[in-house]
Design an enzyme around this catalytic site. Structure first.
Site, PDB file in Angstrom:
ATOM      1  CG  HIS A  66      -0.192  -0.044   2.526  1.00 52.90           C
ATOM      2  ND1 HIS A  66       0.475   1.035   3.076  1.00 52.90           N
ATOM      3  CD2 HIS A  66      -0.007  -1.074   3.390  1.00 52.90           C
ATOM      4  CE1 HIS A  66       1.022   0.690   4.213  1.00 52.90           C
ATOM      5  NE2 HIS A  66       0.758  -0.581   4.428  1.00 52.90           N
ATOM      6  N   GLY A  67       0.266   2.371  -0.385  1.00 53.06           N
ATOM      7  CA  GLY A  67       0.991   3.629  -0.438  1.00 53.06           C
ATOM      8  C   GLY A  67       1.223   4.234   0.936  1.00 53.06           C
TER       9      GLY A  67
END
Length: 504
Positions: free
Chosen positions: A79-80
């Site tokens: 995920h970012g």
């Protein structure tokens, strides 16, 4: 421009303390914009992806192998960039309160920290930050541009781009943002927003592997090396330095407070782009020690510290090859490829075990509490391997001038958009069958209690039984690897095998 950034949220413009903080931030922001970063290369798994160069390493290339066409892209994406998680916010608040109550009031650093506005809260709980959204959009656009035949409007509309995610909101939102990036690149309008599948057994396998849970997650002694390092001379020096800078007795500090202070320095930089006064609590040598502490945790809980750490990702590892095998079968039958891209969204805890299982970033000697100095040049640096938005990409090619089936399909590997040599050969492009053969030990061995039970006859019979029954024999292995009732299940497995041989 960083020098134009405003003061911290919530700071009152008229108070002397706020003016002091504003002056401090202005000096530090200009320092950052002139090239002095707050040791961002040492932030571990909280590192910014944009801080990594995505240019190919010297002597490597992103170019596809000659006379070959890309058939499928398989990816595992972390995920970012996110906000701090719920468990870290109280620790941040605790150290901030300690400094306000016990710090030297005549110390300019203490004054700047005391006037700093505590804007983190538990509701953030690891949510995807807008920077993380932008990272996913840009990553999608770069991959789609690099592999245009795999990311087409037709493939998208026909659901041949498959997206799978962990159930955590930061992963789901990363998936959504990635899809938006694909749609933007393809100039698609009025789309339904794309479809994705949630699969925690695949992407949060560490929550479902009972042996990992028993031996590592719930084992109070599993991180013994981490606890030793916290009480070791390097961490003691960090705490003394921190206490001296703040005018606080080192006895009043805990390792959790030191880590929380480091996180405040880290998050202020990665989320807001500022070099906050929290970073001035440390010297570069202190930050290197704290990076090593983080790497020790990842090493012993997610990587080479215990064999089950890597083996727990077995099902995900097999999933990568399942889709490539399916693609090759469809290609040989001249059928349309069902999935031109399979993109999975997970966590650092998802990516590190897979890379461990594949044999990457293994040092000659294990990371331990007593070898910090010896490990300064270590391969295992979690921030280089798995920063926010980290990605492992496997690209399968079909080659036109191959002399046989073994050379017809080739594989190329990328980590964080840089070509990654294959662990078994050092080559950047390798025959697909050669890669599968190099990992044959993962499908031909059953491991119990760190001992190989590898009777070839049992394996061969097991394969025959499961194939005869119309099942994939390999599906039994995750159970045998992860189930902590391994002896019972193995004996039951052999008993059923014997009954089959007698009565079939």
């Amino acid at each position: 421009m960083l020098c134009m950034s405003g003061a911290a949220p919530g700071a009152g413009a008229g108070s002397p303390g706020s003016l002091l903080l504003l002056l401090w931030l202005s000096i530090r922001l200009c320092s950052a914009s002139s090239g002095r970063l707050p040791w961002a290369e040492h932030y571990g798994t909280k590192s910014r992806y944009e801080g990594l160069s995505v240019e190919p390493l010297p002597g490597t290339s992103r170019l596809a192998p000659a006379n070959c066409t890309a058939l499928q892209l398989n990816a595992l994406v972390r995920h970012g960039t996110r906000y701090p998680t719920r468990k870290n916010v109280p620790r941040m608040r605790e150290v901030h309160q300690l400094i306000k109550e016990q710090g030297d009031p005549g110390n300019s650093l203490v004054q700047a920290l005391a006037d700093w506005h505590m804007w983190y809260n538990e509701r953030m709980d690891g949510n995807l930050h807008p920077l993380g959204t932008a990272e996913m959009v840009r990553l999608a656009k770069r991959l789609a541009a690099q592999f245009p035949t795999l990311f087409t409007a037709r493939c998208y509309r026909e659901s041949r781009l498959k997206f799978v995610t962990s159930s955590k909101h930061r992963c789901v939102n990363s998936t959504r943002s990635f899809i938006q990036g694909v749609e933007s690149h393809l100039s698609l309008r009025d789309q339904a927003g794309g479809q994705w599948e949630v699969n925690d057994r695949l992407l949060r396998f560490f929550d479902h592997c009972q042996k990992f849970i028993n031996r590592v997650e719930n084992n109070n002694t599993a991180l013994h090396q981490v606890e030793l390092f916290k009480r070791g001379p390097e961490m003691e020096r960090v705490m003394r330095n921190m206490g001296k800078k703040l005018g606080i007795s080192p006895e009043a500090l805990t390792t959790n407070m030191v880590e929380a202070t480091f996180y405040l320095c880290t998050y202020e930089f990665i989320l807001k782009g500022i070099v906050s006064p929290w970073c001035d609590v440390f010297e570069k040598e202190d930050v290197e020690v704290l990076e090593y502490l983080g790497d020790l945790k990842q090493y012993w809980k997610r990587s080479y510290g215990y064999k089950i750490n890597g083996l727990s990702s077995y099902k995900l590892f097999q999933d990568l090859f399942h889709y490539m095998d399916q693609t090759i079968e469809e290609s040989e039958r001249n059928q349309s490829i069902s999935h031109t891209a399979v993109i999975r969204f997970g966590h650092a805890e998802t990516l590190l075990p897979v890379l461990t299982l594949m044999g990457y970033f293994k040092d000659k000697y294990p990371l331990q509490a007593n070898n910090f100095e010896a490990q300064r040049g270590r391969k295992f640096r979690s921030g280089w391997i798995s920063p926010f938005a980290a990605n492992l990409v496997l690209v399968l090619y079909r080659c036109n001038e191959a002399r046989g089936l073994g050379e017809k399909y080739k594989l190329q590997l990328f980590l964080n958009e840089k070509p990654l040599p294959f662990a078994h050969s050092g080559n950047l492009v390798t025959d697909y069958e050669e890669v599968k053969y190099s990992y044959e030990h993962l499908t031909e061995s059953l491991k119990f209690n760190n001992v190989y039970l590898d009777p070839s006859s049992v394996i061969s019979l097991a394969r025959a039984v499961y194939r005869t029954c119309g099942l994939e024999w390999i599906t039994v292995l995750p159970m045998l690897v992860c189930d902590d009732h391994r002896y019972f299940h193995f004996i039951l497995f052999l008993f059923l095998l014997l009954l089959f041989l007698i009565y079939y």
